[in-house]
Design an enzyme around this catalytic site. Structure first.
Site, PDB file in Angstrom:
ATOM      1  N   GLN A 213      24.704  10.376  40.270  1.00 29.62           N
ATOM      2  CA  GLN A 213      24.437  10.316  38.830  1.00 29.62           C
ATOM      3  C   GLN A 213      24.272   8.861  38.391  1.00 29.62           C
ATOM      4  O   GLN A 213      24.996   7.986  38.859  1.00 29.62           O
ATOM      5  CB  GLN A 213      25.594  10.962  38.060  1.00 29.62           C
ATOM      6  CG  GLN A 213      25.729  12.463  38.299  1.00 29.62           C
ATOM      7  CD  GLN A 213      24.674  13.276  37.559  1.00 29.62           C
ATOM      8  OE1 GLN A 213      23.835  12.734  36.846  1.00 29.62           O
ATOM      9  NE2 GLN A 213      24.711  14.584  37.745  1.00 29.62           N
ATOM     10  N   CYS A 338      20.431  19.129  34.110  1.00 31.76           N
ATOM     11  CA  CYS A 338      19.837  17.959  33.454  1.00 31.76           C
ATOM     12  C   CYS A 338      18.544  18.375  32.743  1.00 31.76           C
ATOM     13  O   CYS A 338      17.809  17.537  32.248  1.00 31.76           O
ATOM     14  CB  CYS A 338      19.580  16.842  34.465  1.00 31.76           C
ATOM     15  SG  CYS A 338      18.566  17.351  35.838  1.00 31.76           S
TER      16      CYS A 338
HETATM   17  N1  SAH Z   1      25.980  17.749  41.975  1.00 30.38           N
HETATM   18  C1  SAH Z   1      25.507  16.472  42.388  1.00 30.38           C
HETATM   19  C2  SAH Z   1      24.005  16.391  42.608  1.00 30.38           C
HETATM   20  C3  SAH Z   1      23.119  17.003  41.561  1.00 30.38           C
HETATM   21  S1  SAH Z   1      21.386  16.611  41.691  1.00 30.38           S
HETATM   22  C4  SAH Z   1      25.984  15.382  41.452  1.00 30.38           C
HETATM   23  O1  SAH Z   1      26.440  15.666  40.346  1.00 30.38           O
HETATM   24  O2  SAH Z   1      25.916  14.217  41.826  1.00 30.38           O
HETATM   25  C5  SAH Z   1      20.705  17.950  42.519  1.00 30.38           C
HETATM   26  C6  SAH Z   1      20.875  17.922  44.013  1.00 30.38           C
HETATM   27  O3  SAH Z   1      20.267  19.120  44.503  1.00 30.38           O
HETATM   28  C7  SAH Z   1      20.198  16.778  44.761  1.00 30.38           C
HETATM   29  O4  SAH Z   1      21.147  16.131  45.573  1.00 30.38           O
HETATM   30  C8  SAH Z   1      19.115  17.459  45.608  1.00 30.38           C
HETATM   31  O5  SAH Z   1      18.934  16.842  46.872  1.00 30.38           O
HETATM   32  C9  SAH Z   1      19.690  18.862  45.773  1.00 30.38           C
HETATM   33  N2  SAH Z   1      18.733  19.954  46.019  1.00 30.38           N
HETATM   34  C10 SAH Z   1      17.464  20.084  45.550  1.00 30.38           C
HETATM   35  N3  SAH Z   1      16.955  21.271  45.923  1.00 30.38           N
HETATM   36  C11 SAH Z   1      17.905  21.918  46.628  1.00 30.38           C
HETATM   37  C12 SAH Z   1      17.974  23.195  47.271  1.00 30.38           C
HETATM   38  N4  SAH Z   1      16.943  24.027  47.256  1.00 30.38           N
HETATM   39  N5  SAH Z   1      19.120  23.533  47.892  1.00 30.38           N
HETATM   40  C13 SAH Z   1      20.182  22.687  47.914  1.00 30.38           C
HETATM   41  N6  SAH Z   1      20.176  21.473  47.321  1.00 30.38           N
HETATM   42  C14 SAH Z   1      19.069  21.088  46.696  1.00 30.38           C
END
Ligand code: SAH
Length: 385
Positions: A213, A338
């Site tokens: 983030q 988001c």
């Molecule tokens: N929860 C975390 C990250 C949120 S961002 C935080 O708060 O920091 C969304 C995340 O989803 C990213 O790390 C991205 O790599 C992952 N992502 C995107 N598509 C995905 C999918 N199909 N399956 C699993 N993860 C995925």
């Protein structure tokens, strides 16, 4: 706190709300969430930032050579490939901006050519700087067309002389003719190749390409609010879907029996595993893969899950994920998003029959932009016994 309007506002396009008071910005966001969440429930007052300036812990700049030969660094003008020169920005970390300017100044003496998209010639494409809010650690990522960086050791030395606070420097090799900033290969040329930072009492390792983030102060408030809404207990089995480097899951792990984190990006999963070890947590494990597919597998095996935290990218979740979620039937779902637009789309599926919305809490993670983070707590209408 009323700063002047950014002189680059029109050209850069990064801030939608330039010239608007922060109070008004919050009102606008709250209203837009209220509109999208209509029919789902009451929206709680938005959690605004105490300081809406310089919050971005990750800054990147694209490098280009102008017609007169001058090298500039900044951002692409919205919808184009023209670079708007930026030396300072109201929402970016100030130290990161200074470092980017220093890199630009060093290029000349080291005779490093900036990359030209049209001719596919030149070396330096972008510079990304990531900063640890609590740790103060700083990572500089030089995104290059080729791994051969002439006199790289001296370059690093010169950069460190100007900014001794830099803790690691990484070359990221991006050989493709693409507007994607980062390539797949990272070569550490100074320090550990990652930075660490602390969130909600846990230490996290952050690699160049892992998602983290960008507003650390508001992230802590976001997570604390999500945990409070979830009302976790020691018997809970919890899923952290789309977990990134494992932040939400690890904060939850302190109060529950077991957590499983699912994430697509392999580097983020490596970080997540290292993070669990670093914080001596043995009740959390991570799986690399597509969240939808993993959830389908869990539903097939009829596994028991009490709470699912889901924090998908802007595009939202997918059908497979939502379908399996309805089969897995956790008592609670905490949907952090988001992009409340795709969140509203997904909520429609979940609220058709089985779930009801208990709370809607917007959090402003991105002052001066129109983007808004939103937490929705859902509970299952039919209780499992
Ligand atoms: N929860 C975390 C990250 C949120 S961002 C935080 O708060 O920091 C969304 C995340 O989803 C990213 O790390 C991205 O790599 C992952 N992502 C995107 N598509 C995905 C999918 N199909 N399956 C699993 N993860 C995925």
């Amino acid at each position: 706190m009323n700063k002047e309007i950014c002189p680059l506002a029109k050209k850069c396009g990064g801030c939608d709300y330039q010239g608007m008071s922060y109070e008004q910005q919050l009102k606008e966001k709250e209203q837009s969430v209220r509109k999208l969440m209509k029919g789902f429930g009451e929206v709680l007052p938005i959690i605004g930032a105490q300081n809406p300036y310089h919050y971005r812990n990750k800054v990147h700049a694209v490098f280009a050579r102008q017609k007169n030969g001058e090298i500039v660094s900044g951002v692409y003008q919205e919808g184009s490939h023209r670079v708007v020169p930026v030396n300072a920005c109201q929402i970016e970390n100030e130290k990161a901006d200074e470092i980017i300017v220093s890199v630009r100044k060093l290029l000349k003496s080291f005779k490093i050519k900036v990359y030209d998209e049209d001719t596919d010639y030149g070396l330096l494409r972008h510079v990304m700087v990531r900063t640890g809010y609590v740790s103060g650690q700083i990572m500089v990522v030089l995104v290059v067309r080729s791994p051969i960086f002439p006199s790289k050791n001296n370059f690093v030395k010169a950069l460190l002389k100007l900014h001794p606070e830099i803790t690691t420097v990484v070359l990221n090799v991006n050989e493709r003719r693409t507007s994607m900033v980062l390539g797949d290969r990272n070569i550490t040329i100074y320090g550990k190749g990652y930075i660490e930072d602390t969130l909600c009492g846990c230490i996290f390792r952050i690699s160049p390409t892992s998602f983290y983030q960008i507003n650390p102060v508001q992230t802590e408030r976001l997570y604390k609010t999500a945990m409070m809404l979830a009302r976790l207990n020691k018997r809970n089995v919890v899923i952290d879907a789309y977990c990134g480097i494992g932040t939400i899951g690890m904060v939850a792990a302190k109060t529950v029996k077991e957590v499983i984190g699912i994430e697509l990006n392999a580097e983020a999963v490596r970080d997540a595993i290292a993070n669990a070890k670093r914080n001596q947590m043995d009740n959390i494990r991570f799986v690399q893969g597509d969240a939808g597919m993993f959830m389908e597998g869990m539903a097939d095996r009829e596994e028991n899950v009490d709470v699912v935290f889901m924090d998908p990218p802007r595009s939202g979740s997918d059908e497979a994920f939502l379908r399996s979620l309805l089969i897995l039937a956790p008592q609670k779902i905490v949907y952090i998003s988001c992009n409340p637009e795709t969140q509203a789309r997904d909520l429609k599926v979940l609220c058709k029959k089985d779930y009801q919305v208990e709370a809607i809490q917007p959090v402003d993670m991105f002052p001066f932009t129109k983007h808004c983070e939103n937490i929705v707590l859902l509970s299952r209408k039919i209780k499992n016994f």
